[in-house]
Design a protein around this motif. Structure first.
Motif, PDB file in Angstrom:
ATOM      1  N   SER A  91       0.825  -1.211   0.000  1.00 30.83           N
ATOM      2  CA  SER A  91       0.000   0.000   0.000  1.00 30.83           C
ATOM      3  C   SER A  91       0.860   1.261   0.000  1.00 30.83           C
ATOM      4  O   SER A  91       0.573   2.226  -0.720  1.00 30.83           O
ATOM      5  CB  SER A  91      -0.920   0.003   1.230  1.00 30.83           C
ATOM      6  N   LYS A  95       0.995   4.244  -2.788  1.00 27.93           N
ATOM      7  CA  LYS A  95       0.673   5.627  -2.449  1.00 27.93           C
ATOM      8  C   LYS A  95       1.797   6.579  -2.836  1.00 27.93           C
ATOM      9  O   LYS A  95       1.541   7.692  -3.317  1.00 27.93           O
ATOM     10  CB  LYS A  95       0.379   5.726  -0.949  1.00 27.93           C
ATOM     11  N   THR A 174      -4.861  -2.156  -2.445  1.00 34.99           N
ATOM     12  CA  THR A 174      -5.196  -0.762  -2.219  1.00 34.99           C
ATOM     13  C   THR A 174      -3.961   0.035  -1.836  1.00 34.99           C
ATOM     14  O   THR A 174      -2.976  -0.529  -1.366  1.00 34.99           O
ATOM     15  CB  THR A 174      -6.252  -0.642  -1.098  1.00 34.99           C
ATOM     16  N   GLU A 175      -4.036   1.354  -2.045  1.00 37.33           N
ATOM     17  CA  GLU A 175      -2.930   2.227  -1.639  1.00 37.33           C
ATOM     18  C   GLU A 175      -3.160   2.821  -0.251  1.00 37.33           C
ATOM     19  O   GLU A 175      -2.303   3.515   0.270  1.00 37.33           O
ATOM     20  CB  GLU A 175      -2.739   3.349  -2.652  1.00 37.33           C
ATOM     21  N   ASN A 176      -4.298   2.501   0.349  1.00 36.62           N
ATOM     22  CA  ASN A 176      -4.617   3.007   1.685  1.00 36.62           C
ATOM     23  C   ASN A 176      -4.257   1.943   2.720  1.00 36.62           C
ATOM     24  O   ASN A 176      -4.837   0.852   2.721  1.00 36.62           O
ATOM     25  CB  ASN A 176      -6.103   3.367   1.770  1.00 36.62           C
TER      26      ASN A 176
END
Length: 256
Positions: A91, A95, A174-176
């Motif tokens: 992640s 990001k 996901t990047e979160n």
């Protein structure tokens, strides 16, 4: 193998250059230590009472009263802590945009995956390392069976490796980081409780639910039993989620 080791060292450094590893290890040690202290205190109390009551003496069993509850509690703490360990692995790369650089290096997706996976395993092993003192304390105060202790640690290692594999997959989606941790925890919790429904079903469905339950397979290890089916289950679990993560990375490479 050189690339895997290079990525592993990079990830381990990033863990310990940030407060994540220290917070997780300290919290894991404190909570596990408290559970062990309460179990041993209760066992010690009954040991003193057994001096006056022979019936209690025959009921005392260090394996059943301390070892199995302790490892069961540690597995619950792992369920809470390991998604935090794995949430940043892919992640954070997504990001910050460094995942594109990682995938364009002369490093295969499998090497990147294994490097990050081994790094998370190393952090987990450090967490478990502090619990070895419990075995020495039990040997000091009682006479624990070595078999259940050894197999329980094998079970914890396999369970932790499985948690990390699923957490790595969640992090690749996901990047979160928070979302990755929630996905990992929710999926692991589902595998944790799926066996509970076996008691209200019958036949093939009940057997399937028990087989899917990650805790049912751990119970045998805590009892001192090494069953081939349990080893196959954890190996399959790990390989399956690492494979899914590899497919996510592969699709990322093709999308550019």
């Amino acid at each position: 193998m050189r690339n895997v080791w290079a990525i592993c060292k990079r990830e381990i450094k990033s863990y310990f250059y940030s407060p994540i590893a220290y917070v997780v290890i300290v919290m894991f040690g404190v909570i596990a230590g408290w559970f062990f202290f309460t179990s041993m205190s209760f066992y010690s109390l009954l040991s003193f009472q057994s001096m006056q009551n022979p019936y209690i003496r025959y009921q005392l069993n260090l394996t059943e009263m301390v070892i199995r509850p302790m490892f069961g509690n540690i597995s619950i703490i792992m369920l809470l802590m390991l998604p935090v360990v794995t949430m940043r692995l892919f992640s954070e790369e997504k990001k910050t945009g460094t995942i594109e650089l990682l995938l364009t290096y002369p490093v295969s997706d499998l090497q990147a995956l294994l490097g990050k996976y081994i790094a998370a395993l190393c952090v987990f092993l450090v967490m478990l390392l502090f619990t070895i003192v419990y075995a020495f304390l039990m040997a000091w105060f009682g006479n624990p069976e070595s078999g259940p202790l050894i197999t329980a640690y094998i079970g914890l290692l396999l369970m932790g490796a499985s948690f990390i594999a699923l957490g790595l997959f969640a992090s690749s989606l996901t990047e979160n980081q928070i979302v990755a941790a929630i996905i990992a925890f929710g999926a692991l919790l589902l595998f944790w409780v799926v066996g509970w429904a076996a008691s209200i079903t019958h036949g093939t469905l009940a057997d399937l639910l028990r087989f899917m339950s990650i805790t049912d397979h751990f119970d045998n290890f805590a009892k001192g039993v090494l069953d081939t089916s349990d080893l196959v289950y954890y190996a399959t679990f790990i390989i399956f989620f690492l494979f899914l993560t590899l497919r996510v990375l592969d699709s990322k490479r093709w999308r550019g």
